[in-house]
Write a protein that holds these residues in place. Sequence first.
Motif, PDB file in Angstrom:
ATOM      1  N   ASP A 161       0.869  -1.174   0.000  1.00 33.89           N
ATOM      2  CA  ASP A 161       0.000   0.000   0.000  1.00 33.89           C
ATOM      3  C   ASP A 161       0.903   1.219   0.000  1.00 33.89           C
ATOM      4  OD1 ASP A 161      -2.481  -1.351   0.133  1.00 33.89           O
ATOM      5  OD2 ASP A 161      -2.233  -1.636   2.300  1.00 33.89           O
ATOM      6  N   TRP A 162       0.393   2.351  -0.514  1.00 37.16           N
ATOM      7  CA  TRP A 162       1.233   3.539  -0.543  1.00 37.16           C
ATOM      8  C   TRP A 162       0.421   4.827  -0.469  1.00 37.16           C
ATOM      9  CZ3 TRP A 162       1.384   0.113  -4.825  1.00 37.16           C
ATOM     10  CH2 TRP A 162       0.673   0.536  -5.951  1.00 37.16           C
ATOM     11  N   MET A 163       1.160   5.886  -0.095  1.00 38.02           N
ATOM     12  CA  MET A 163       0.616   7.241  -0.069  1.00 38.02           C
ATOM     13  C   MET A 163       1.275   8.041  -1.184  1.00 38.02           C
ATOM     14  SD  MET A 163       1.289  10.282   2.706  1.00 38.02           S
ATOM     15  CE  MET A 163       0.297   9.615   4.011  1.00 38.02           C
ATOM     16  N   PRO A 164       0.513   8.488  -2.194  1.00 36.93           N
ATOM     17  CA  PRO A 164       1.108   9.350  -3.233  1.00 36.93           C
ATOM     18  C   PRO A 164       1.589  10.654  -2.605  1.00 36.93           C
ATOM     19  CG  PRO A 164      -1.054   8.525  -3.892  1.00 36.93           C
ATOM     20  CD  PRO A 164      -0.911   8.229  -2.441  1.00 36.93           C
ATOM     21  N   VAL A 165       2.783  11.112  -2.986  1.00 34.78           N
ATOM     22  CA  VAL A 165       3.356  12.299  -2.354  1.00 34.78           C
ATOM     23  C   VAL A 165       3.639  13.404  -3.367  1.00 34.78           C
ATOM     24  CG1 VAL A 165       5.242  13.221  -0.959  1.00 34.78           C
ATOM     25  CG2 VAL A 165       4.348  10.930  -0.495  1.00 34.78           C
ATOM     26  N   THR A 166       4.426  13.099  -4.415  1.00 34.31           N
ATOM     27  CA  THR A 166       4.814  14.152  -5.349  1.00 34.31           C
ATOM     28  C   THR A 166       5.244  13.536  -6.669  1.00 34.31           C
ATOM     29  OG1 THR A 166       6.141  16.171  -5.553  1.00 34.31           O
ATOM     30  CG2 THR A 166       7.264  14.221  -4.706  1.00 34.31           C
ATOM     31  N   THR A 167       5.439  14.386  -7.661  1.00 38.20           N
ATOM     32  CA  THR A 167       5.920  13.930  -8.967  1.00 38.20           C
ATOM     33  C   THR A 167       7.225  14.643  -9.305  1.00 38.20           C
ATOM     34  OG1 THR A 167       4.634  15.625 -10.123  1.00 38.20           O
ATOM     35  CG2 THR A 167       3.603  13.462  -9.817  1.00 38.20           C
ATOM     36  N   ALA A 168       7.945  14.058 -10.254  1.00 39.50           N
ATOM     37  CA  ALA A 168       9.208  14.639 -10.708  1.00 39.50           C
ATOM     38  C   ALA A 168       9.292  14.512 -12.220  1.00 39.50           C
ATOM     39  CB  ALA A 168      10.394  13.930 -10.052  1.00 39.50           C
ATOM     40  N   THR A 169      10.100  15.357 -12.825  1.00 39.63           N
ATOM     41  CA  THR A 169      10.356  15.302 -14.264  1.00 39.63           C
ATOM     42  C   THR A 169      11.857  15.256 -14.504  1.00 39.63           C
ATOM     43  OG1 THR A 169      10.271  17.719 -14.351  1.00 39.63           O
ATOM     44  CG2 THR A 169       8.235  16.528 -14.881  1.00 39.63           C
ATOM     45  N   ASN A 170      12.236  14.984 -15.747  1.00 46.42           N
ATOM     46  CA  ASN A 170      13.653  14.838 -16.069  1.00 46.42           C
ATOM     47  C   ASN A 170      14.390  16.167 -16.041  1.00 46.42           C
ATOM     48  OD1 ASN A 170      12.587  12.225 -17.883  1.00 46.42           O
ATOM     49  ND2 ASN A 170      14.523  11.972 -16.808  1.00 46.42           N
ATOM     50  N   VAL A 171      15.637  16.102 -15.585  1.00 43.50           N
ATOM     51  CA  VAL A 171      16.549  17.244 -15.612  1.00 43.50           C
ATOM     52  C   VAL A 171      17.926  16.747 -16.008  1.00 43.50           C
ATOM     53  CG1 VAL A 171      15.301  18.505 -13.812  1.00 43.50           C
ATOM     54  CG2 VAL A 171      17.193  16.993 -13.182  1.00 43.50           C
ATOM     55  N   CYS A 172      18.761  17.669 -16.441  1.00 41.36           N
ATOM     56  CA  CYS A 172      20.169  17.375 -16.700  1.00 41.36           C
ATOM     57  C   CYS A 172      20.962  17.902 -15.510  1.00 41.36           C
ATOM     58  CB  CYS A 172      20.631  18.039 -17.997  1.00 41.36           C
ATOM     59  SG  CYS A 172      22.341  17.640 -18.435  1.00 41.36           S
ATOM     60  N   LEU A 173      21.834  17.050 -14.962  1.00 44.05           N
ATOM     61  CA  LEU A 173      22.595  17.364 -13.754  1.00 44.05           C
ATOM     62  C   LEU A 173      24.064  17.530 -14.123  1.00 44.05           C
ATOM     63  CD1 LEU A 173      22.238  17.497 -10.601  1.00 44.05           C
ATOM     64  CD2 LEU A 173      22.781  15.048 -10.586  1.00 44.05           C
ATOM     65  N   PHE A 174      24.683  18.632 -13.678  1.00 42.90           N
ATOM     66  CA  PHE A 174      26.059  18.922 -14.089  1.00 42.90           C
ATOM     67  C   PHE A 174      26.776  19.719 -12.999  1.00 42.90           C
ATOM     68  CE2 PHE A 174      22.927  21.694 -16.135  1.00 42.90           C
ATOM     69  CZ  PHE A 174      23.236  22.915 -15.547  1.00 42.90           C
ATOM     70  N   PRO A 175      28.101  19.842 -13.096  1.00 39.60           N
ATOM     71  CA  PRO A 175      28.838  20.607 -12.074  1.00 39.60           C
ATOM     72  C   PRO A 175      28.585  22.106 -12.215  1.00 39.60           C
ATOM     73  CG  PRO A 175      30.296  19.147 -13.345  1.00 39.60           C
ATOM     74  CD  PRO A 175      28.998  19.203 -14.069  1.00 39.60           C
ATOM     75  N   ALA A 176      28.787  22.830 -11.125  1.00 41.45           N
ATOM     76  CA  ALA A 176      28.699  24.289 -11.169  1.00 41.45           C
ATOM     77  C   ALA A 176      29.706  24.817 -12.176  1.00 41.45           C
ATOM     78  CB  ALA A 176      28.969  24.874  -9.785  1.00 41.45           C
ATOM     79  N   GLY A 177      29.310  25.826 -12.964  1.00 41.56           N
ATOM     80  CA  GLY A 177      30.207  26.417 -13.950  1.00 41.56           C
ATOM     81  C   GLY A 177      30.217  25.721 -15.288  1.00 41.56           C
ATOM     82  N   HIS A 178      29.442  24.652 -15.448  1.00 38.62           N
ATOM     83  CA  HIS A 178      29.390  23.929 -16.712  1.00 38.62           C
ATOM     84  C   HIS A 178      28.700  24.794 -17.774  1.00 38.62           C
ATOM     85  CE1 HIS A 178      28.398  20.737 -19.616  1.00 38.62           C
ATOM     86  NE2 HIS A 178      29.341  20.017 -19.012  1.00 38.62           N
ATOM     87  N   ARG A 179      29.052  24.601 -19.039  1.00 36.50           N
ATOM     88  CA  ARG A 179      28.484  25.392 -20.128  1.00 36.50           C
ATOM     89  C   ARG A 179      26.969  25.281 -20.205  1.00 36.50           C
ATOM     90  NH1 ARG A 179      26.832  22.515 -24.480  1.00 36.50           N
ATOM     91  NH2 ARG A 179      27.440  20.306 -24.565  1.00 36.50           N
ATOM     92  N   LEU A 180      26.398  24.145 -19.757  1.00 40.21           N
ATOM     93  CA  LEU A 180      24.953  23.949 -19.840  1.00 40.21           C
ATOM     94  C   LEU A 180      24.188  24.838 -18.869  1.00 40.21           C
ATOM     95  CD1 LEU A 180      24.798  20.059 -20.246  1.00 40.21           C
ATOM     96  CD2 LEU A 180      24.457  21.798 -22.018  1.00 40.21           C
TER      97      LEU A 180
END
Length: 303
Positions: free
Chosen positions: A164-183
């Motif tokens: 059994d479960w309690m729905p809490v939140t949803t998430a979507t895709n992101v790109c993860l990179f270091p600080a200072g990256h060109r992206l």
Amino acid sequence: MVEIANTGVTLRQLQIFREVVRLGSERQAAKVLRVTQSAVSQQVAQLETALGVPLFRREGNRLVATAQAWELLREIDGTFLSLDRVGKSIAALKGIEGHAIGIAAPDIFCFTLVPRAVRQIRVHDRSCVFHVKSGSYQDVAEHVLNGRADLGVSRLPLDERLFDWMPVTTATNVCLFPAGHRLAEKDLITPEDLRGEPLIDIEPRQNTHQMDLNALRYMGVEPNIAVEVDANGHEAAFIAAGVGISVTNSVVAKECALFGLRFRPFEPSAIYHYVVFWQRGRQLSGQLRLARERLADALRDSA
């Protein structure tokens, strides 16, 4: 004592044996079971006599389980876990609160999300002890199913026949990179933006892996895989070390703030449904209902 099927072996002997194997010490087993060490030694000796095989050998002050002992433990452990679950359900029905809560969560959530929830729970009950289990989403489900954890944090799908479960939140895709990256200069990242970038990816058995790679190949970009990891969140350390970047989801990415990483929305995307879950049909005590709510609050804060 209850004898099992006229074998000369009692349930109490198996319970004591199980604790000695798990703890590697008759003294520690006696402490956990609240009996004398001599009683533990006597029960183990009687079990070995009844079975006709040695279950332990001594190495200094420590007992080491034999191959026969591990085989026996594998056979009986599930039974005792089931009894533990029954005991917890009975206690909940009678309104008896325990002093220990087991929480299972993906590795990355044990850095900030679970500690935040634990802190809030302990505001209400300072005597509560927490046993935290981590791993992949599959590991988390198995911890809850097998009784090693009372509550789990995961994402759908889960087997509705088991949980059994309690729905809490949803998430979507992101790109993860270091600080200072060109992206970091972009508001939205697409597969074309990842051309030539070394990627930290989830291993092929994970559904996320197939979705991400298919999106890249559909756009004519051949993925440049540098590292494959076996659980969401493990990629953060490699990204922080400058090995590559990753496509993950927004809930996981926010937990990676501990590593000083940045992220931007990535398309095409999917929606991930995060839940707090427990064994199907289990009656949760007031203490566990509180823990469920605090875990849900912490998960929402990460969304």
